[in-house]
Design a protein around this motif. Structure first.
Motif, short mmCIF file in Angstrom:
data_model
loop_
_atom_site.label_atom_id
_atom_site.label_comp_id
_atom_site.label_asym_id
_atom_site.label_seq_id
_atom_site.Cartn_x
_atom_site.Cartn_y
_atom_site.Cartn_z
N THR A 132 -0.71 5.52 -9.66
CA THR A 132 0.08 6.47 -10.46
C THR A 132 1.45 6.79 -9.88
OG1 THR A 132 -0.78 8.44 -9.33
CG2 THR A 132 -2.07 7.57 -11.18
N GLY A 133 1.62 6.63 -8.57
CA GLY A 133 2.86 7.07 -7.92
C GLY A 133 2.89 8.56 -7.67
N LEU B 88 4.14 9.99 -0.01
CA LEU B 88 4.49 8.57 0.00
C LEU B 88 5.52 8.27 -1.08
CD1 LEU B 88 0.86 7.19 0.35
CD2 LEU B 88 2.64 7.03 2.09
N VAL B 89 6.54 7.51 -0.69
CA VAL B 89 7.55 7.05 -1.62
C VAL B 89 7.71 5.54 -1.42
CG1 VAL B 89 9.96 7.19 -2.35
CG2 VAL B 89 8.77 9.25 -1.55
N VAL C 163 6.72 1.47 2.32
CA VAL C 163 6.97 2.85 1.93
C VAL C 163 8.05 3.45 2.82
CG1 VAL C 163 4.67 3.28 0.99
CG2 VAL C 163 5.07 3.62 3.44
N ARG C 164 8.67 4.51 2.33
CA ARG C 164 9.79 5.11 3.03
C ARG C 164 9.33 5.88 4.27
NH1 ARG C 164 13.40 8.45 -0.87
NH2 ARG C 164 13.49 6.34 -1.78
N VAL D 76 -1.73 13.92 7.14
CA VAL D 76 -0.70 13.50 6.20
C VAL D 76 -0.69 11.98 6.11
CG1 VAL D 76 1.72 13.71 5.53
CG2 VAL D 76 0.69 15.45 7.01
N ALA D 77 -0.81 11.46 4.91
CA ALA D 77 -0.66 10.02 4.69
C ALA D 77 0.80 9.79 4.29
CB ALA D 77 -1.60 9.53 3.60
N THR D 78 1.58 9.19 5.18
CA THR D 78 3.02 9.06 4.96
C THR D 78 3.52 7.75 5.55
OG1 THR D 78 5.14 10.20 5.24
CG2 THR D 78 3.61 10.26 7.10
N GLY D 79 4.78 7.44 5.32
CA GLY D 79 5.35 6.21 5.86
C GLY D 79 5.63 6.32 7.35
N GLY D 80 5.36 5.23 8.08
CA GLY D 80 5.62 5.19 9.51
C GLY D 80 6.87 4.41 9.84
#
Length: 359
Positions: A18-19, A89-90, A99-100, A145-149
């Motif tokens: 879904t984004g 996430l982006v 991802v960013r 947090v699930a985020t970009g590394g």
């Protein structure tokens, strides 16, 4: 530590499809961290996704009428709520799947609003301490947090806020800044007042040898509250799940956290008062207990409900007592509504649930 990669991958699937961002509660257990003196590790066995509204850059939790039941079921499975997780996430390059990388020393690791939310949850789950005057000290509740590394891949970063931050949140002293997510401020602060650091980083890992509290089947039961994806928990999805997992080991099939929640909380035939034996079987991994429960009238009725939504009874024989005396008694005394699948007592001409006629 997540028991295995599947738990995290299923959580991330919502963002991939879904984004939109997603939030969940971590259920697991606390164990001794043998590599760190006095260390404690939160081991995550499942992620429950509560009702929520997510967009590409925001998350809003909604009231959850099933919250208490989820905690009760988890407790009977030997699990407890050990933390919360959310995505930030982006997508950077869809072709490469990158991802960013946005959370770093030049921006922020946790926003002030996230620190406040972490403090709120930690205050809700205090750590019992017999040496403390009020019986509690700090909290073991974690924030992930699930985020970009730095490598532009998805990373899982773990945090907790300090006791000072918990106190500021508890007393409603800490507030976020409207236009600067990395900044927060305390009420009645001044240039002379010292505000200590309010969060610290903790490690988030996956084991070299995966652990599975729940099913390892390749066909998994849908996760709750994902109607926006077209994924629903109902008796049709249960029938499909059972037909896609033709295993003679009933315990393996039924050991799915999200499936167990559905059996307890569905509106047609909730099993909250009759599922304790099955939960004990899953918790202790006792196949004999599971076999005993699957011979119950409740499971026979579940099979009957599944058969009314498109899966033939012959496909479900191996899962339970269909064809046995218990099922015969159940099917002869009850009828399934063709509109809502509710099981009605014999001798009634209209459904007790939807009030529509039997034929």
């Amino acid at each position: 530590m997540f028991e295995n990669h599947t738990i995290a991958d299923r959580f991330l699937d919502f963002w991939r499809k879904t984004g939109n961002q997603r939030i969940g509660y971590l259920y697991g257990r606390y164990t001794e961290h043998k590599d760190i003196p006095l260390g404690i590790r939160a081991e995550v066995a499942a992620i429950y996704e509560p009702p929520q509204i997510g967009t590409q850059n925001s998350l809003e939790l909604l009231d959850d009428p099933k919250a208490k039941v989820v905690d009760e079921i988890a407790a009977k499975l030997g699990l407890r709520k050990v933390g919360w997780i959310f995505t930030d996430l982006v997508s950077e390059d869809t072709r490469k799947g990158t991802v960013r990388y946005s959370r770093n020393k030049d921006s922020y690791f946790l926003s002030s609003e996230e620190c406040i939310t972490a403090g709120f949850f930690q205050n809700q789950h205090p750590n019992h301490c017999r040496l403390s005057p009020d019986g509690h000290f700090g909290s073991k509740f974690v924030t992930v947090v699930a985020t970009g590394g730095p490598d532009n891949q998805v990373h899982f970063e773990g945090y907790q806020v300090s006791n000072q931050c918990m106190a500021l949140v508890r007393d409603e002293c800490l507030l976020p800044c409207r236009d600067a997510p990395e900044l927060g401020y305390a009420k009645e602060s001044s240039s002379e007042q010292y505000v200590p650091d309010v969060f610290y980083k903790i490690t988030t890992t996956f084991p070299k040898d995966p652990v599975y509290t729940f099913s390892t089947s390749s066909n998994l039961f849908p996760i709750e509250n994902r109607e926006s994806l077209g994924e629903t928990q109902d008796f049709h999805s249960l029938a499909t799940y059972l037909s896609q997992n033709p295993s003679s080991i009933f315990l393996e099939i039924i050991s799915d956290f999200h499936l167990l929640l559905f059996l307890v909380t569905n509106e047609v035939m909730p099993l909250q008062d009759s599922i304790s034996l099955l939960l004990d079987a899953v918790r202790t991994r006792n196949e004999d207990l599971a076999q005993t429960w699957k011979k119950s009238e409740q499971w026979a009725t579940i099979e009957q409900l599944c058969s009314t939504v498109g899966v033939q009874p012959s496909e479900l024989h191996e899962y339970g007592a269909m064809g046995g005396s218990t099922h015969a008694a159940s099917s002869s005394s009850m009828w399934s509504c063709q509109h809502c699948t509710f099981m009605n007592q014999a001798g009634t001409d209209q459904c007790e649930m939807c009030r529509l006629p039997r034929t």
